[in-house]
Design an enzyme around this catalytic site. Structure first.
Site, mmCIF file in Angstrom:
data_model
loop_
_atom_site.group_PDB
_atom_site.id
_atom_site.type_symbol
_atom_site.label_atom_id
_atom_site.label_comp_id
_atom_site.label_asym_id
_atom_site.label_seq_id
_atom_site.Cartn_x
_atom_site.Cartn_y
_atom_site.Cartn_z
ATOM 1 N N ASN A 195 0.993 -1.494 -0.210
ATOM 2 C CA ASN A 195 0.199 0.028 -0.405
ATOM 3 C C ASN A 195 0.924 1.080 -0.279
ATOM 4 O OD1 ASN A 195 -1.586 2.488 1.032
ATOM 5 N ND2 ASN A 195 -3.505 0.723 1.737
ATOM 6 N N ARG B 84 4.275 18.333 1.710
ATOM 7 C CA ARG B 84 4.651 19.896 1.029
ATOM 8 C C ARG B 84 3.847 19.908 0.251
ATOM 9 N NH1 ARG B 84 9.951 20.961 1.377
ATOM 10 N NH2 ARG B 84 10.649 23.217 0.427
ATOM 11 N N HIS C 284 -6.025 3.084 -1.717
ATOM 12 C CA HIS C 284 -7.180 3.738 -0.091
ATOM 13 C C HIS C 284 -7.475 5.204 -1.149
ATOM 14 C CE1 HIS C 284 -10.249 2.350 2.687
ATOM 15 N NE2 HIS C 284 -10.544 3.663 2.138
ATOM 16 N N ARG D 286 -9.509 8.164 -0.801
ATOM 17 C CA ARG D 286 -10.566 8.756 -0.103
ATOM 18 C C ARG D 286 -10.889 10.135 -0.626
ATOM 19 N NH1 ARG D 286 -7.972 5.917 4.302
ATOM 20 N NH2 ARG D 286 -9.051 4.648 5.774
ATOM 21 N N GLU E 2 -8.827 0.182 -2.113
ATOM 22 C CA GLU E 2 -9.927 -0.220 -1.720
ATOM 23 C C GLU E 2 -10.927 0.969 -1.674
ATOM 24 O OE1 GLU E 2 -6.411 -2.547 1.325
ATOM 25 O OE2 GLU E 2 -7.211 -0.076 1.613
ATOM 26 N N THR F 136 -8.273 5.809 10.507
ATOM 27 C CA THR F 136 -7.236 4.863 8.967
ATOM 28 C C THR F 136 -8.984 3.530 9.099
ATOM 29 O OG1 THR F 136 -5.986 3.043 8.764
ATOM 30 C CG2 THR F 136 -7.052 4.062 11.239
ATOM 31 N N HIS G 133 -3.924 -4.058 8.027
ATOM 32 C CA HIS G 133 -3.710 -3.131 8.984
ATOM 33 C C HIS G 133 -2.401 -3.750 9.794
ATOM 34 C CE1 HIS G 133 -5.125 0.427 9.624
ATOM 35 N NE2 HIS G 133 -5.079 -0.014 10.962
ATOM 36 N N ASP G 134 -1.733 -2.962 10.144
ATOM 37 C CA ASP G 134 -0.466 -3.366 11.047
ATOM 38 C C ASP G 134 -0.050 -4.728 11.007
ATOM 39 O OD1 ASP G 134 -1.308 -0.903 12.373
ATOM 40 O OD2 ASP G 134 -2.551 -1.499 13.452
ATOM 41 N N GLY H 271 1.389 -1.364 4.255
ATOM 42 C CA GLY H 271 1.550 0.228 4.025
ATOM 43 C C GLY H 271 2.487 1.190 4.835
ATOM 44 N N HIS H 272 1.542 0.932 6.190
ATOM 45 C CA HIS H 272 2.031 1.842 6.600
ATOM 46 C C HIS H 272 3.629 1.490 7.657
ATOM 47 C CE1 HIS H 272 1.976 5.029 10.447
ATOM 48 N NE2 HIS H 272 2.116 4.657 11.311
#
Length: 255
Positions: free
Chosen positions: A8, A19, A44, A46, A74, A111, A204-205, A227-228
């Site tokens: 992701n 920036r 994803h 949004r 997503e 999130t 997720h995580d 991703g994160h």
């Protein structure tokens, strides 16, 4: 079956948008991940365009096609179109992703933190699933671990479910009985979905530390979307090395 890694790249866009301008490039990040062996790219977008924007979706689709990998988009199928966001279905009509993952996010949600409950009327969600499948996409729906109604994802026409693994990551840090119980719940939910004919994804995580344990405990996960953690770790080690580390963690789980 080897679990696939879809990266992701939302967080690349977060940094760029903080920036303005074009750096860092989500497209170049995706290319780097794919050259390193990632099996796909996830975004994803949004409605508030806080990270991935519609133009990113249009730019990333041909990159995935050129590498012969899957593009996973997503989003909340019920979020209305607005300026700068044509709606999830309209985006998918343009780029025809291999997979669409439906998530019940509200507009202001930081999130994704919960899945569909399947407790309300299923017809509206089934209609959305049908629209995406008509584009030739595989449809996955985001679900909570422990949801006893997970098999109803099949009733709405979904092909897969994606397990929300945020609570697993918390349980992993706690360890002991907390972790054992949650891994059991993850495996049980996956098995309920698979018994209904659904494939199982997860996301997720998940990170380099907890991924192998998760995949060893949960049978036949088709894909993890990360991703994160991956982008955070890549700040220190670089994208190519980090992707390679995740692929090694997936391979280790199969041993």
């Amino acid at each position: 079956m080897t679990t696939k890694l879809s990266v992701n790249v939302n967080k690349i866009a977060v940094l760029r948008n903080s920036r303005g301008g074009t750096l860092p490039s989500a497209v170049e990040a995706a290319r780097t991940c794919l050259r390193a062996g990632a099996n796909g790219i996830t975004v994803h977008p949004r409605p508030d365009a806080r990270h991935i924007r519609s133009d990113d979706v249009y730019d990333l689709a041909p990159i995935c096609a050129s590498f012969g990998v899957e593009f996973n988009i997503e989003g909340n199928p019920f979020a209305p179109a607005r300026a700068g966001y044509p709606g999830l279905l309209a985006l998918c009509e343009t780029v025809r992703p291999a997979q669409v993952t439906l998530v019940p996010d509200s507009d202001g949600q930081l999130t994704s933190d919960h899945g569909f409950s399947f407790e309300d009327a299923l017809e509206p969600l089934a209609a959305q699933v049908a629209s995406f499948k008509a584009l030739g996409a595989r449809v996955s729906v985001f679900v909570n671990v422990g949801n006893p109604l997970v098999a109803r994802a099949r009733d709405v026409g979904a092909d897969r479910v994606e397990l929300y693994t945020g609570p697993f990551a918390e349980a992993f840090l706690a360890g002991g009985e907390t972790l054992a119980n949650y891994l059991h719940a993850c495996a049980e939910t996956a098995q309920l979905a698979q018994a209904a004919g659904l494939g199982v994804n997860a996301g997720h995580d998940l990170d380099q530390v907890n991924l192998t344990a998760f995949l060893r405990a949960v049978p036949a996960v088709r894909e993890v979307s990360i991703g994160h953690a991956l982008i955070s770790e890549a700040l220190y080690d670089g994208l190519e090395t980090t992707v390679a580390n995740y692929l090694a963690a997936i391979k280790k789980a199969a041993c």
